[in-house]
Each structure stands twice: as structure tokens, then as C-alpha cells.
Design a protein around this motif. Structure first.
Motif, PDB file in Angstrom:
ATOM      1  N   LYS A  18     139.621  -6.645  92.807  1.00 28.02           N
ATOM      2  CA  LYS A  18     139.286  -8.068  92.669  1.00 28.02           C
ATOM      3  C   LYS A  18     140.565  -8.860  92.371  1.00 28.02           C
ATOM      4  O   LYS A  18     140.763  -9.971  92.901  1.00 28.02           O
ATOM      5  CB  LYS A  18     138.292  -8.237  91.517  1.00 28.02           C
ATOM      6  CG  LYS A  18     137.346  -9.400  91.680  1.00 28.02           C
ATOM      7  CD  LYS A  18     136.422  -9.205  92.848  1.00 28.02           C
ATOM      8  CE  LYS A  18     135.600 -10.434  93.132  1.00 28.02           C
ATOM      9  NZ  LYS A  18     134.882 -10.291  94.415  1.00 28.02           N
ATOM     10  N   LYS A  27     143.536  -8.097  93.301  1.00 29.30           N
ATOM     11  CA  LYS A  27     144.317  -8.201  94.530  1.00 29.30           C
ATOM     12  C   LYS A  27     143.770  -9.338  95.418  1.00 29.30           C
ATOM     13  O   LYS A  27     144.527 -10.142  95.975  1.00 29.30           O
ATOM     14  CB  LYS A  27     144.245  -6.869  95.286  1.00 29.30           C
ATOM     15  CG  LYS A  27     145.301  -6.761  96.382  1.00 29.30           C
ATOM     16  CD  LYS A  27     145.195  -5.455  97.134  1.00 29.30           C
ATOM     17  CE  LYS A  27     146.016  -5.511  98.403  1.00 29.30           C
ATOM     18  NZ  LYS A  27     145.305  -4.990  99.553  1.00 29.30           N
ATOM     19  N   GLU A  28     142.448  -9.388  95.504  1.00 29.26           N
ATOM     20  CA  GLU A  28     141.819 -10.419  96.329  1.00 29.26           C
ATOM     21  C   GLU A  28     142.217 -11.810  95.833  1.00 29.26           C
ATOM     22  O   GLU A  28     142.620 -12.680  96.622  1.00 29.26           O
ATOM     23  CB  GLU A  28     140.292 -10.260  96.276  1.00 29.26           C
ATOM     24  CG  GLU A  28     139.556 -11.183  97.225  1.00 29.26           C
ATOM     25  CD  GLU A  28     138.053 -10.938  97.189  1.00 29.26           C
ATOM     26  OE1 GLU A  28     137.594  -9.881  97.689  1.00 29.26           O
ATOM     27  OE2 GLU A  28     137.331 -11.784  96.632  1.00 29.26           O
ATOM     28  N   LEU A  29     142.133 -12.000  94.506  1.00 30.78           N
ATOM     29  CA  LEU A  29     142.484 -13.304  93.939  1.00 30.78           C
ATOM     30  C   LEU A  29     143.963 -13.631  94.169  1.00 30.78           C
ATOM     31  O   LEU A  29     144.313 -14.774  94.487  1.00 30.78           O
ATOM     32  CB  LEU A  29     142.171 -13.341  92.441  1.00 30.78           C
ATOM     33  CG  LEU A  29     140.700 -13.497  92.070  1.00 30.78           C
ATOM     34  CD1 LEU A  29     140.537 -13.591  90.560  1.00 30.78           C
ATOM     35  CD2 LEU A  29     140.104 -14.736  92.721  1.00 30.78           C
ATOM     36  N   GLU A  48     145.799 -12.609  96.600  1.00 34.15           N
ATOM     37  CA  GLU A  48     145.977 -12.960  98.013  1.00 34.15           C
ATOM     38  C   GLU A  48     145.526 -14.398  98.287  1.00 34.15           C
ATOM     39  O   GLU A  48     146.169 -15.130  99.041  1.00 34.15           O
ATOM     40  CB  GLU A  48     145.201 -11.973  98.893  1.00 34.15           C
ATOM     41  CG  GLU A  48     145.928 -10.647  99.060  1.00 34.15           C
ATOM     42  CD  GLU A  48     145.116  -9.644  99.858  1.00 34.15           C
ATOM     43  OE1 GLU A  48     145.676  -8.614 100.256  1.00 34.15           O
ATOM     44  OE2 GLU A  48     143.903  -9.871 100.076  1.00 34.15           O
ATOM     45  N   TYR A  81     134.790 -20.520  97.437  1.00 39.06           N
ATOM     46  CA  TYR A  81     135.274 -19.143  97.307  1.00 39.06           C
ATOM     47  C   TYR A  81     135.128 -18.396  98.633  1.00 39.06           C
ATOM     48  O   TYR A  81     136.069 -17.758  99.107  1.00 39.06           O
ATOM     49  CB  TYR A  81     134.522 -18.409  96.198  1.00 39.06           C
ATOM     50  CG  TYR A  81     135.202 -17.107  95.816  1.00 39.06           C
ATOM     51  CD1 TYR A  81     136.279 -17.108  94.940  1.00 39.06           C
ATOM     52  CD2 TYR A  81     134.787 -15.892  96.362  1.00 39.06           C
ATOM     53  CE1 TYR A  81     136.929 -15.948  94.605  1.00 39.06           C
ATOM     54  CE2 TYR A  81     135.438 -14.714  96.043  1.00 39.06           C
ATOM     55  CZ  TYR A  81     136.507 -14.733  95.156  1.00 39.06           C
ATOM     56  OH  TYR A  81     137.156 -13.587  94.836  1.00 39.06           O
ATOM     57  N   LYS A 110     138.180 -17.050 100.970  1.00 41.54           N
ATOM     58  CA  LYS A 110     138.232 -15.622 101.262  1.00 41.54           C
ATOM     59  C   LYS A 110     138.295 -15.364 102.770  1.00 41.54           C
ATOM     60  O   LYS A 110     139.131 -14.587 103.254  1.00 41.54           O
ATOM     61  CB  LYS A 110     136.987 -14.953 100.667  1.00 41.54           C
ATOM     62  CG  LYS A 110     137.206 -13.511 100.232  1.00 41.54           C
ATOM     63  CD  LYS A 110     136.035 -13.061  99.390  1.00 41.54           C
ATOM     64  CE  LYS A 110     135.387 -11.843 100.012  1.00 41.54           C
ATOM     65  NZ  LYS A 110     134.201 -11.406  99.237  1.00 41.54           N
ATOM     66  N   LYS A 117     141.645 -16.393 104.181  1.00 43.04           N
ATOM     67  CA  LYS A 117     142.651 -15.386 103.827  1.00 43.04           C
ATOM     68  C   LYS A 117     142.582 -14.203 104.807  1.00 43.04           C
ATOM     69  O   LYS A 117     143.600 -13.750 105.329  1.00 43.04           O
ATOM     70  CB  LYS A 117     142.392 -14.912 102.391  1.00 43.04           C
ATOM     71  CG  LYS A 117     143.364 -13.903 101.872  1.00 43.04           C
ATOM     72  CD  LYS A 117     142.713 -13.027 100.812  1.00 43.04           C
ATOM     73  CE  LYS A 117     141.831 -11.994 101.473  1.00 43.04           C
ATOM     74  NZ  LYS A 117     141.108 -11.147 100.510  1.00 43.04           N
TER      75      LYS A 117
END
Lengths: 277, 210
Positions: free
Chosen positions: A36, A38-40, A42, B186, B190, B193
Motif C-alpha cells: 500500500k 508503494k502504491e501511495l 507511486e 483515489y 490509481k 498511475k
């Protein structure tokens, strides 16, 4: 430790809009959930890419209220009338060429001239004219010339006779007239009287003419002066009105500007105050 | 929105202007256009990715503003109100596009580049081809990526990232709850990205270029 932040909380965390308590909770959670985290991360770095994109510059059009309609005046040069006119000319040329093609329009040139034609070409047959020899032509010309000469000669002789007759009769009448003038010699005093009378008449006519033109001129100048003063007065009135409206609009503008400046100043002051506090 | 420039301050304090515009004052109306046109155009441009369409949407937005500004009760709500009009027009454009999936005959991108040059010249500042080229590259990448994400997510992302909206204001524009806005944002970020990653566009490659 069953805490799992939902997506809206994560977004608030990304945009620094969480209170301290919640932020600590999310950070705790991220420590134990590297995927999580890492996702944030990115997403965060992608947001930095997004921020590199600058706004496009645009020229805003002006809008005009026309009754209840709104008319837009675009300042876009791409759609100017010149561009459209060029397109129009090109289109009409193309149309002309198309019409020419479909109607088989053609221009041909040969020894006898230029032919403009539509549709299939028709050959014009040239009529055969019986040819004449040079000797024939000479003969015909000779004959016509002889005829003309004969008739001209006879006409000239006739006219000469007529003129001499008339001259003689004129001479006779002239002689008679001169004779009669000599016989009736005129008294000089009568002539003098006549001349004096003529002079008097001329004088009075001239006098009348001058006085009447003088009057007309006076009248004209009077009218002109009146018109001019009227025009000046009107001009003055309209100038005054224009100055008045200019002043009014200046006043309006100043008022609007002043209120705007006041507001901006107020906002600057509050911003400064807030920063000081 | 952060008060960074005088223009921002002017935009936040245009109350008198709005009140005058509501009375039908043409000058005040055109001043509002001057304050907001660039914002609305850039918002629409990021949403629809085409200069011509974005221009049309911006003009329609302000025509609607001229017609309906009297109905705006709360002057403070002007910004969300204006963006609501623009967003509705953007969505409408999207539906139209889906109905007739026609490809425009003229290559809109060429048109856009010509427009860019024109603007550069019109502004009289030094038109920097290299800088401009890099911006155009970035722009075309981001436009493509944005066009690939869901429309509902797209408008939220643009409003939050580029238009300086608060979550509450976006909720007002879209007529949904604040929580929905956050969830959409969000999801949108996402997706974006993932798409950029797939195209191998990272912070490093972009920074190298810019």
C-alpha cells in the motif's frame, strides 16, 4: 491491529487533510503494509508529473448582449474571413472546372478562327465558292468604273449650270437694292435721337439688374448666417452632451475600480494579518 | 485555491462584479469572462483533449452564465456553479462522442499546434520551440492518459489537481457526497498511475526532459 483505512481516508492523507490522530493511524498501517505504501508513493510521484503540465494560453472572446441573445465575438485568427474567402474562391474554381468537364467545354483554334464549344464537336463544312480568274475581276471593275465616271460627269455639268443662273439673279437684286438706298437718304437727327433713347433704356435696365442682384445676395447671406449660427448651436449642444456622457462613464468606471481595489486591499490586509498571527 | 497571484485574489473577491453582472451589466459580465475564461477552457481542454471542442464548451459555458446568472442566489457559490455548467457540457460532449463514433477528418492535433504557435506570436513573448515542444509532448501523453480513465474520475482528478478545488466544492459541483468525491479521486489517480506506468512514463523520464 485490524485498522484498515478506506480510500477516502487515504486520499485525505495524500492531500495532508487528516488530523494528527488519523494521520498517525494511517502511517502505522502503511508501515505494516509495504504494498500500500508503494502504491501511495507511486501516486505521489505521479502527481508531481501532473503538476509539470502548464495551462494553455487562450484568447478569450468578447460576449455581447443583444436583447436576450448572447453573441460571441471570437478573436481566433484561424477562422478569419480571409481564410474563409480563400476557401470560397478555391471551391468556386473547382466547381467551374467540374462544370466545364461535364459539359465537354472546349476551345479549339484553326486557320478560320477560335471556336468555343459545349458537348460534341461539330465540324463546320466550308462552302465551295466558284473561283474567279483575275481577268474576270478586272473586267467587272472596269465596267463599274466606267459607269460611275459617266454619271458623275453629267451631274457636275448640271450643277455648274444651276450655279451660274443663280449668281446672275443675285447680282440683279443687289443692284436694285443699292439704287434704292441711295435714293432715300436718312436724316441724321433721327438717328441721334434713336441712339440717345437706346442709351437711356440700357442705363435703366442695368440699374434694375444691379439692385435686384444686390437684394438677392443680401437675402442669401442673411440665410447663410442664420443657418450657420443654428448649426454652431447644435454642434455645441451635442459636444456638451458627449462630454457629459464621457464624464458619467468615467465616474462609473472609477466607482467600480474603487470598490474592486478596496476589496483586493482588504483581502491583502487579511492575508498579511493572518500570516502575522 | 491558494492566493498566489493578484488574479487569484481578484477571482476570490469578485462579489461586486457578480452582483453587477446579475443586474445585466455587460461590462461586469465580460470582466467575469476575463477572470474565468482561461480556467474554464483549460478544464474543458483537459477533459475533452481537443482545442476546438474545448473552445466550444467554454463559449457555451459563458453563454449559459450570461443567461442564468440572475438565478444564482448565493454569490459565494459562483465558482462551483460555473464549473457545474462546464462539467455538464463536458459530459454531454462525451455522450455525443459515444453516440456517433466518428473520427474527425481534420487532424485536430495539427490544428492545435498551429494554434500554439499563433498564441505564442500573439502574446509577443519569445516563442521557445524547444520548451514548447516538451510541454506539447507532456501534454499529449497526459491527455491520452486522462482520456483513458473513467469520466467521473477524470473530472474529479482535473478539478482537484488543476483547478484548486476543495473536496467540499467538488461535491457541490457534482451533487454527490464528499466521500464519493474522495473515492473517485483515489480510483482516478490509481488508474492514471497504472496507465502512465504502462507507457513507461515516470517522474525520472519526465524530469529528464523538462
Amino acid at each position: 491491529m485490524s485498522y484498515k483505512p478506506d480510500e477516502s481516508t487515504l486520499v485525505a492523507y495524500l492531500y495532508n487533510e487528516l488530523n494528527n490522530n488519523d494521520r498517525t493511524k494511517v502511517e502505522q498501517y502503511l508501515k505494516t503494509h509495504p504494498e500500500k505504501r508503494k502504491e501511495l508513493d507511486e501516486i505521489k510521484s505521479m502527481r508531481q508529473i501532473l503538476r509539470k503540465w502548464e495551462d494553455k494560453e487562450v484568447v478569450e472572446p468578447s460576449f455581447v448582449l443583444d436583447n436576450n441573445n448572447v453573441v460571441v465575438y471570437s478573436k481566433n485568427i484561424w477562422q478569419t474571413s480571409l481564410f474563409r474567402a480563400a476557401i470560397g474562391v478555391a471551391a468556386s474554381l473547382a466547381l467551374l472546372m467540374l462544370v466545364g468537364y461535364f459539359t465537354n467545354f472546349s476551345i479549339t483554334k484553326n486557320e478560320t478562327g477560335i471556336y468555343l464549344s459545349f458537348g460534341k464537336q461539330v465540324k463546320v463544312k466550308e462552302e465551295a465558292i466558284p473561283s474567279l480568274t483575275e481577268a474576270d475581276i478586272k473586267l467587272i471593275m472596269q465596267e463599274t468604273l466606267n459607269k460611275n465616271n459617266d454619271s458623275l460627269l453629267s451631274k457636275i455639268i448640271e450643277v455648274e449650270n444651276n450655279i451660274s443662273d443663280e449668281l446672275i439673279t443675285y447680282q440683279k437684286t443687289n443692284d436694285r437694292a443699292i439704287q434704292s438706298i441711295h435714293n432715300n437718304s436718312i436724316d441724321e437727327s433721327i438717328i441721334q435721337q434713336y441712339v440717345v433713347q437706346l442709351k437711356e433704356e440700357n442705363k435703366s435696365i442695368l440699374f434694375d439688374l444691379v439692385t435686384s442682384t444686390e437684394n438677392v445676395q443680401k437675402q442669401y447671406v442673411n440665410d447663410l448666417m442664420a443657418d450657420f449660427s443654428l448649426y454652431l448651436e447644435e454642434q455645441r449642444q451635442s459636444d456638451l452632451q458627449m462630454i457629459q456622457t464621457s464624464f458619467n462613464s468615467l465616474k462609473d468606471n472609477t466607482e467600480v475600480n474603487q470598490t474592486e481595489t478596496n476589496q483586493i486591499l482588504a483581502s491583502i490586509i487579511t492575508t498579511v494579518n493572518n500570516q502575522n498571527n | 485555491m491558494h492566493a498566489e497571484t493578484l488574479l487569484d485574489i481578484a477571482m476570490m473577491h469578485a462579489d461586486t462584479l457578480i452582483v453587477n453582472a446579475q443586474k445585466g451589466n455587460e461590462k461586469a459580465l465580460n470582466k467575469l469572462v476575463g477572470l474565468w475564461y482561461k480556467r474554464i477552457y483549460n478544464y474543458a481542454y483537459k477533459y475533452v483533449s481537443q482545442h476546438d471542442v474545448a473552445t466550444e464548451i467554454s463559449q457555451k459555458t459563458f453563454i449559459a452564465m450570461f443567461r442564468n446568472i440572475r438565478k444564482l442566489h448565493d454569490v459565494d457559490r459562483f465558482k462551483p456553479w460555473l464549473y457545474r455548467i462546464a462539467t455538464n457540457l463536458c459530459h454531454e460532449e462525451d455522450r455525443k462522442k459515444k453516440r456517433n463514433k466518428m473520427v474527425s477528418l481534420s487532424d485536430s492535433r495539427n490544428n492545435d499546434e498551429a494554434y500554439e504557435m499563433e498564441i505564442g506570436e500573439a502574446k509577443g513573448n519569445s516563442y521557445n520551440p524547444e520548451r514548447n515542444f516538451q510541454q506539447l509532448e507532456l501534454e499529449s501523453m497526459l491527455l491520452e492518459a486522462l482520456s483513458e480513465i473513467n469520466e467521473e474520475h477524470r473530472s474529479v482528478v482535473i478539478m482537484k489537481e488543476y483547478e484548486g478545488f476543495k473536496f467540499r466544492e467538488i461535491a457541490e459541483v457534482l451533487g454527490v457526497s464528499e466521500n464519493t468525491v474522495k473515492t473517485r479521486l483515489y480510483a482516478g489517480l490509481k488508474n492514471l498511475k497504472t496507465i502512465l506506468k504502462k507507457k513507461n512514463i515516470t517522474k525520472e523520464t519526465v524530469y529528464y526532459e523538462l
